[in-house]
Design an enzyme around this catalytic site. Sequence first.
Site, mmCIF file in Angstrom:
data_model
loop_
_atom_site.group_PDB
_atom_site.id
_atom_site.type_symbol
_atom_site.label_atom_id
_atom_site.label_comp_id
_atom_site.label_asym_id
_atom_site.label_seq_id
_atom_site.Cartn_x
_atom_site.Cartn_y
_atom_site.Cartn_z
ATOM 1 N N GLY A 274 7.457 50.283 58.401
ATOM 2 C CA GLY A 274 9.055 51.174 58.866
ATOM 3 C C GLY A 274 8.409 52.568 58.167
ATOM 4 O O GLY A 274 8.799 53.620 59.298
ATOM 5 N N MET A 276 5.556 55.262 56.465
ATOM 6 C CA MET A 276 3.903 55.649 54.516
ATOM 7 C C MET A 276 3.864 56.590 54.613
ATOM 8 O O MET A 276 4.349 57.620 55.246
ATOM 9 C CB MET A 276 3.085 55.092 56.098
ATOM 10 C CG MET A 276 1.714 55.651 55.353
ATOM 11 S SD MET A 276 1.131 54.122 54.049
ATOM 12 C CE MET A 276 0.345 54.960 53.440
ATOM 13 N N ASN A 278 2.172 59.383 53.237
ATOM 14 C CA ASN A 278 1.345 60.006 53.014
ATOM 15 C C ASN A 278 2.038 61.250 52.424
ATOM 16 O O ASN A 278 2.740 61.692 52.119
ATOM 17 C CB ASN A 278 0.453 60.039 54.266
ATOM 18 C CG ASN A 278 0.534 59.429 54.915
ATOM 19 O OD1 ASN A 278 -0.152 58.470 55.022
ATOM 20 N ND2 ASN A 278 1.566 59.027 56.461
ATOM 21 N N GLU A 311 10.219 55.563 50.306
ATOM 22 C CA GLU A 311 9.123 56.962 50.557
ATOM 23 C C GLU A 311 8.548 57.778 49.354
ATOM 24 O O GLU A 311 7.800 58.533 48.688
ATOM 25 C CB GLU A 311 8.765 57.506 51.515
ATOM 26 C CG GLU A 311 8.487 55.736 52.769
ATOM 27 C CD GLU A 311 8.025 54.935 52.770
ATOM 28 O OE1 GLU A 311 6.700 54.968 51.828
ATOM 29 O OE2 GLU A 311 8.029 53.189 52.885
HETATM 30 N N1 BES Z 1 3.051 51.657 51.446
HETATM 31 C C1 BES Z 1 4.273 51.047 53.128
HETATM 32 C C2 BES Z 1 3.693 50.740 54.198
HETATM 33 C C3 BES Z 1 2.053 50.065 54.001
HETATM 34 C C4 BES Z 1 1.849 49.240 53.019
HETATM 35 C C5 BES Z 1 1.480 50.147 54.809
HETATM 36 C C6 BES Z 1 0.649 48.142 53.265
HETATM 37 C C7 BES Z 1 -0.047 49.637 55.067
HETATM 38 C C8 BES Z 1 0.023 48.574 54.196
HETATM 39 C C9 BES Z 1 5.147 51.565 52.744
HETATM 40 O O1 BES Z 1 5.794 52.794 51.701
HETATM 41 C C10 BES Z 1 6.641 50.804 53.043
HETATM 42 O O2 BES Z 1 6.620 50.107 51.969
HETATM 43 N N2 BES Z 1 7.073 50.863 53.731
HETATM 44 C C11 BES Z 1 8.038 49.698 54.134
HETATM 45 C C12 BES Z 1 9.505 50.378 54.805
HETATM 46 C C13 BES Z 1 10.395 50.172 53.470
HETATM 47 C C14 BES Z 1 11.911 51.313 53.548
HETATM 48 C C15 BES Z 1 10.785 48.371 53.338
HETATM 49 C C16 BES Z 1 7.647 49.055 55.801
HETATM 50 O O3 BES Z 1 6.830 49.387 55.975
HETATM 51 O O4 BES Z 1 8.298 48.108 55.396
HETATM 52 ZN ZN ZN Z 2 6.262 51.435 50.292
#
Ligand code: BES
Ligand code: ZN
Length: 859
Positions: A274, A276, A278, A311
Amino acid sequence: MKLMSKDVAHLFELFQPEHYTLQLDPDGETREVRGRVTILGQKKGRPSQRLTFHQHGLKITSASITKHDKKGDQEIAVARINVQKSLDEVRLHTESLLHAGSYSVTLEFVAPVQNSMTGIYGSPYEVAGEKKLVISTQFESHFARQAFPCIDEPEAKATFDLTLTVPQGQVGLSNMPVSKQEEKDGRVVITFETTPRMSTYLLAFAIGDYQSRETKTKDGVLVRTWTTKDHSPESIDFALECAKRGIEFFNDYYGAPYPLPKQDLISVPNFSAGAMENWGLITFRESVFVAEPGSISQGAKEYVSLVICHELSHMWFGDLVTMKWWNDLWLNESFANVMEYVATDGLFPEWQIFNQFVTSEGLAAFRRDSIAGIQPIKTAVHHPDEISTLFDPSIVYAKGGRLLNMLRTYIGEDDFRKGLTAYFTKHAYKNTVGADLWAALSEASGKDVAAFMNPWLEQPNFPVVTVDQQGGELRLSQSHFLLDAAKADAARLWPVPLLATSEGVPALLETSTADVKLSVPDYVRLNQNAVGHYIVHYTRPEHAAWLAGLAERKELNEVERLMLLSDSSLLARAGKVSFDSTLSLLEHYTQETSDPVWDIMALILADGRRFIDADPTLEDSIKALVRSLIEAEYKRLGWQETDGESTQDTKLRASILGLGVYADHEDITKEALELFEAYKTDPSAVSAELRGIAFGAAARHDVSGAVDWLLEQDKTVSNPDIKADILGGLTATHSPEVASRLLARLQNPDLVRMQDVDHWLVFLMRNRYTREVAWQWMQDNWAWIEQTYKGDQNYDHYPRYAASCFSTREYLEQYKAFFGPKTEQVALAHNITLGIEEIENRVAWLERDLAAVQAYFKK
Ligand code: BES
Ligand code: ZN
């Protein structure tokens, strides 16, 4: 859970980087990145004849080593560059013995601009028919090594100087502000300021034809939002507001200032997750970021805020302080999960977003966490390849977030915040393990946080608390809750915060049973506000009836009304009550006016629809039930938004009308189809809330040309919210032929973006009329799915989503036959095993309760 591979060596133990000087020159035409990196760091341990770094898929063209010591700098000849593919390593062998100490290593290499969504990758998209490309990065969890040689482990924090070459006229962004920019050979070379000490997985850049909006926080931090030009500049104003206010919120809440000089937030046309986190350059999927004013629904807007706050929370928790190794990634994500609600609640209190914390996170957690074989939150990670499969969003995000919220209530908000401030101060720019957080929170609260939390984190599943009350005699018992009750472990215990309404009930239930004498014999209620991660079973019928009466008279708050229903549905799935009693309970909700409660009511109706798979004649009865349930709210809410109505009512209207379309409600269907015609002549005539209803009705009833018209729209529209409604509408079709047409588009990236394929497929599989074709398509095209998504974090969605669609023995057998052999693949094994268990549970439930449900509808 099955152990998947043996522990991978941690290269950080052998070489500890301090600083990277990195030059990257990506070329969108040749799809190659020319790169050069100098890594300054300390060699550790015993003398050896090699230095080892991570790499994956790189062509390394040269390497040199310099030793730094008191005598000055000394070149050391590299005898051989040895790439160990299976280990993701490059080894630089030397003739001479390398002693512990300070070294610089310079490598030249070529990296691919990938077509997948990891490493450095390209996102093709179009603006007014013109083909364009964004080049950006996704390095979490272990994909920095696809971009440059490095020690690609979270503990290996270092500073970075990045220099990036970008085409003229395009924007180039990275974690830090630009320090220098110059033209060279018709291109632009951008150097960014040195980053603080950080992990490789947080490094990022993005290059493309972008537009932006900007503002500053109270403390002068520059905040900018960016999107491609197929969206309006106004579409990123809402994200900008959330980001600015979100940073200000966290500055205050965490008592630690945002650590970087700027924060960019940018959408990327093809994005696997969803969003990232960074550091300083957060990347997003368009659908959780771009908000065209006037054509975004309330629900979608709320999600934008939740994701941005999630994030932003990571900028502290994750980026400033980072887990030592991936087995503590739960800490990152569970924490961000609860904080996204805490912050959104701070920004937009009128949304009452905490109700949604219970409905969406709570429900996802309970339903997934009641399957035998699900992993506990805390699970060993032997190799980063296991991450995508171990980090189940329902567990690591939803359950973990709930548990941290339970802890927050247990120790109190003030001590929670005090502990966090101390944690950030003590561990800034460093790495931690879970125990470090418990220590900070224990210190702040004077409570033994580890003792309270570890049983919840280290054991899978959750307890059901049984309440047996007769007058002042109260017996409370806890037991291990599982959908397949035969697999439950009788010895398992949790420290259960009872959160009772009556005096005299202990705060914690730590034993399996407790007998309590109440001085006042009123019926007790437990788990107020559903803060505890457990369900409650009131076994005496009079006690249950009393609660149903309270719900009906709205003498329970919204959260408790919905939990009563949700607990009942879980108890039915596990055979502790029969599902007809859940349906009877629903009859007490005909005057229900709360949107989150309706979310659960709709979920229970969807549970009821499962029985149609076993007996198709039930469909008419269920539709009739739906029509009678929605009538009062349909009258109250109608079709028109009124001035000043609550956002909850706005959302509820769409749910009620959606249920009406499903249930063939005559008026609602007629109006929805008229709305579709109105939209065709003037899209602005239809509110964003109702657009999806109109599309769904038109596609389902196959009004003339609706499918073709929607497909044509999908080609020309770039607004992600409209695209989502088109997806939802078209996949509601009752026609297998239409489904085949939709499926045929999935392999054409000009028609369906790579990030969206799993959604189209699962929506068609959930739909009873198109399930067969979609399931057949998945099986027939598995080779393509595997080739396209293997290595992507969403690859395991396929067995997971498929399992969520099946309720009969025939499908169970087909699922086993197809996916059974695929348990050979580490990335899929866990979700396939769970998928089989999940379908078996569902089949058993339908067989157990079908007769009772049939009888219920006869009466
Ligand atoms: N760090 C994650 C994305 C991630 C997790 C990338 C594990 C690679 C490996 C990011 O902070 C995250 O949690 N994104 C969520 C969005 C959220 C609001 C639920 C996602 O991508 O679903
Ligand atoms: Zn996260």
